[in-house]
Design a protein around this motif. Sequence first.
Motif, short mmCIF file in Angstrom:
data_model
loop_
_atom_site.label_atom_id
_atom_site.label_comp_id
_atom_site.label_asym_id
_atom_site.label_seq_id
_atom_site.Cartn_x
_atom_site.Cartn_y
_atom_site.Cartn_z
N HIS A 27 13.13 -66.09 73.79
CA HIS A 27 12.52 -67.21 74.52
C HIS A 27 11.00 -67.19 74.42
O HIS A 27 10.36 -68.24 74.48
CB HIS A 27 12.94 -67.18 76.00
N VAL A 28 10.44 -66.01 74.29
CA VAL A 28 8.98 -65.90 74.20
C VAL A 28 8.48 -66.58 72.91
O VAL A 28 7.55 -67.38 72.94
CB VAL A 28 8.51 -64.43 74.25
N THR A 29 9.13 -66.27 71.78
CA THR A 29 8.67 -66.91 70.54
C THR A 29 9.10 -68.38 70.50
O THR A 29 8.38 -69.21 69.94
CB THR A 29 9.16 -66.16 69.27
N GLU A 30 10.23 -68.69 71.12
CA GLU A 30 10.65 -70.10 71.16
C GLU A 30 9.63 -70.95 71.91
O GLU A 30 9.25 -72.04 71.45
CB GLU A 30 12.01 -70.24 71.85
N MET A 59 4.92 -66.39 79.06
CA MET A 59 6.29 -65.87 78.93
C MET A 59 6.33 -64.34 79.01
O MET A 59 7.19 -63.77 79.67
CB MET A 59 6.89 -66.34 77.60
N LEU A 60 5.38 -63.69 78.35
CA LEU A 60 5.35 -62.22 78.37
C LEU A 60 5.17 -61.71 79.80
O LEU A 60 5.74 -60.68 80.18
CB LEU A 60 4.21 -61.70 77.50
N ASN A 61 4.39 -62.46 80.56
CA ASN A 61 4.12 -62.00 81.93
C ASN A 61 5.30 -62.19 82.88
O ASN A 61 5.25 -61.78 84.02
CB ASN A 61 2.85 -62.66 82.46
N LYS A 62 6.37 -62.79 82.39
CA LYS A 62 7.59 -62.91 83.19
C LYS A 62 8.54 -61.75 82.95
O LYS A 62 9.55 -61.62 83.63
CB LYS A 62 8.33 -64.22 82.85
N LEU A 63 8.27 -60.96 81.93
CA LEU A 63 9.21 -59.89 81.56
C LEU A 63 8.96 -58.64 82.40
O LEU A 63 7.81 -58.24 82.62
CB LEU A 63 9.07 -59.54 80.07
N ASP A 64 10.06 -58.02 82.83
CA ASP A 64 9.95 -56.78 83.61
C ASP A 64 9.67 -55.61 82.67
O ASP A 64 10.58 -55.05 82.05
CB ASP A 64 11.24 -56.54 84.41
N MET A 65 8.41 -55.27 82.57
CA MET A 65 7.98 -54.17 81.69
C MET A 65 6.51 -53.87 81.98
O MET A 65 5.81 -54.67 82.62
CB MET A 65 8.12 -54.59 80.23
N LYS A 66 6.09 -52.70 81.50
CA LYS A 66 4.66 -52.39 81.48
C LYS A 66 4.25 -52.51 80.00
O LYS A 66 4.42 -51.57 79.23
CB LYS A 66 4.42 -50.98 82.00
N GLY A 85 -5.22 -54.32 73.94
CA GLY A 85 -5.43 -53.56 75.16
C GLY A 85 -5.01 -54.31 76.42
O GLY A 85 -4.90 -53.72 77.49
N GLU A 86 -4.77 -55.61 76.30
CA GLU A 86 -4.36 -56.38 77.49
C GLU A 86 -2.99 -55.91 77.98
O GLU A 86 -2.08 -55.66 77.20
CB GLU A 86 -4.31 -57.89 77.15
N GLU A 87 -2.89 -55.80 79.31
CA GLU A 87 -1.61 -55.41 79.90
C GLU A 87 -0.83 -56.66 80.25
O GLU A 87 -1.36 -57.58 80.86
CB GLU A 87 -1.86 -54.55 81.14
N VAL A 88 0.42 -56.69 79.84
CA VAL A 88 1.27 -57.85 80.13
C VAL A 88 2.60 -57.38 80.73
O VAL A 88 2.97 -56.22 80.62
CB VAL A 88 1.53 -58.70 78.86
N GLY A 89 3.30 -58.33 81.34
CA GLY A 89 4.57 -58.02 81.99
C GLY A 89 4.38 -57.94 83.49
O GLY A 89 3.25 -57.92 83.98
N THR A 90 5.51 -57.89 84.22
CA THR A 90 5.42 -57.85 85.68
C THR A 90 5.04 -56.45 86.18
O THR A 90 4.65 -56.29 87.33
CB THR A 90 6.79 -58.20 86.30
N GLY A 91 5.23 -55.44 85.34
CA GLY A 91 4.98 -54.06 85.78
C GLY A 91 6.18 -53.47 86.51
O GLY A 91 6.20 -52.29 86.87
N VAL A 92 7.20 -54.30 86.72
CA VAL A 92 8.42 -53.84 87.41
C VAL A 92 9.29 -53.07 86.41
O VAL A 92 9.37 -53.42 85.24
CB VAL A 92 9.21 -55.05 87.97
#
Length: 362
Positions: A27-30, A59-66, A85-92
């Motif tokens: 979905h991110v690339t879509e 979209m990346l910032n919706k994913l549960d990851m660090k 170096g940018e941090e993306v994802g929810t951090g969950v």
Amino acid sequence: MPHPKTVENMFECAGPIEYQLLPRLIHVTEAAAIAAAYQMGRGDKKFADQVAVASMRRMLNKLDMKGIIKIGEGERDEAPMLYIGEEVGTGVGDLEVDIAVDPLEGTNLCADGCPGSVAVMAMAERGGIFHGPDIYMDKIVVGPDVVRYEMEHPNERIDLDAPVRHNLEIVAKALGRSVEELVVVILDRPRHAQKITEIREAGARVRLVTDGDLMPGVATAIRGSGVHMVMGAGGSGEAVLTAAAIKILGGKILARLVLPSVANGKSKEKIQEEIEEKMPRLEKMGITLENLNDILDTERLVPGKDVIFSSTAVTPGPFLRETRLFGGGDARVHTISMGASGAVRFTDSVYIKDKQETPLYL
Ligand code: VTB
Ligand code: MG
Ligand code: MG
């Protein structure tokens, strides 16, 4: 990562990144491809890129990851979004992920409405993606038939320093055809003039592309795509993204960093100046003047075990259809996605906002 023998043991074979993030990566690339598709053919490559980057980032910032961007739009000071170096994802959750992105690979192609532009990204566990500086990489990309041939004939190997003819002959034998029947994709650049001549003299056929040698690299591992080999120097980010897909598909890439000044034939003073400017960043990545010329193979470019990759076509590609736009924001998108377990998907997705208003165009 063990490869599954059956679909039923797929779950056990997939690593946590593949298991949890691959279905979402599509979905991110879509989303990025659809955003770019609205800007296709409008002649504004910067804006097309910008909307793809913004969409991919949301979209990346919706994913549960660090997540950390390792290959992105440039350094923090020059890129406002998806910078290295940018941090993306929810951090969950506990997934720590390194990310390579090219939200719109082939910006010129998209702006001109020409074939070959895609939204593309790859992920792996921390440390799983080579994050060299943004300078050129010379490379050769071949598919899994060549890897199998090399295993059966240990003395016959693809070699970045060998004459072009040597490499073409190995690919021809591996594919069970003649050199004359091969198609080699290479960027149409003055820096490749010599190589293009050599490929032609060896008898192979050349497909020059004005931009976009990433997906042709992936295509070498896909039968029926009509691409047997990719050669030449392009962006290092693009080479690493190619490596992520080619590793999953069992092909092979050999690459080497090239200081941009060398590739562009600049003056000695200018070369020195650029080396001095690039070296501190290179050294942080363990690259010194001594090992700058080392060959970087698939494993070195993508050492990760839990590697995933997704690419959605904006304009038509060697094996993907373009993004099509219907009424009211509806869209149909064609994506290739894959994970280290060996699951490769070609998804043809239709998104409908209002089922009453928009009949399905299939
Ligand atoms: C390369 C190639 C890419 O841009 O990065 C190229 O790998 C840039 O090369 O696929 P030049 O500096 O010679 O234009 C692409 O073609 C598109 O991003
Ligand atoms: Mg880009
Ligand atoms: Mg690019």
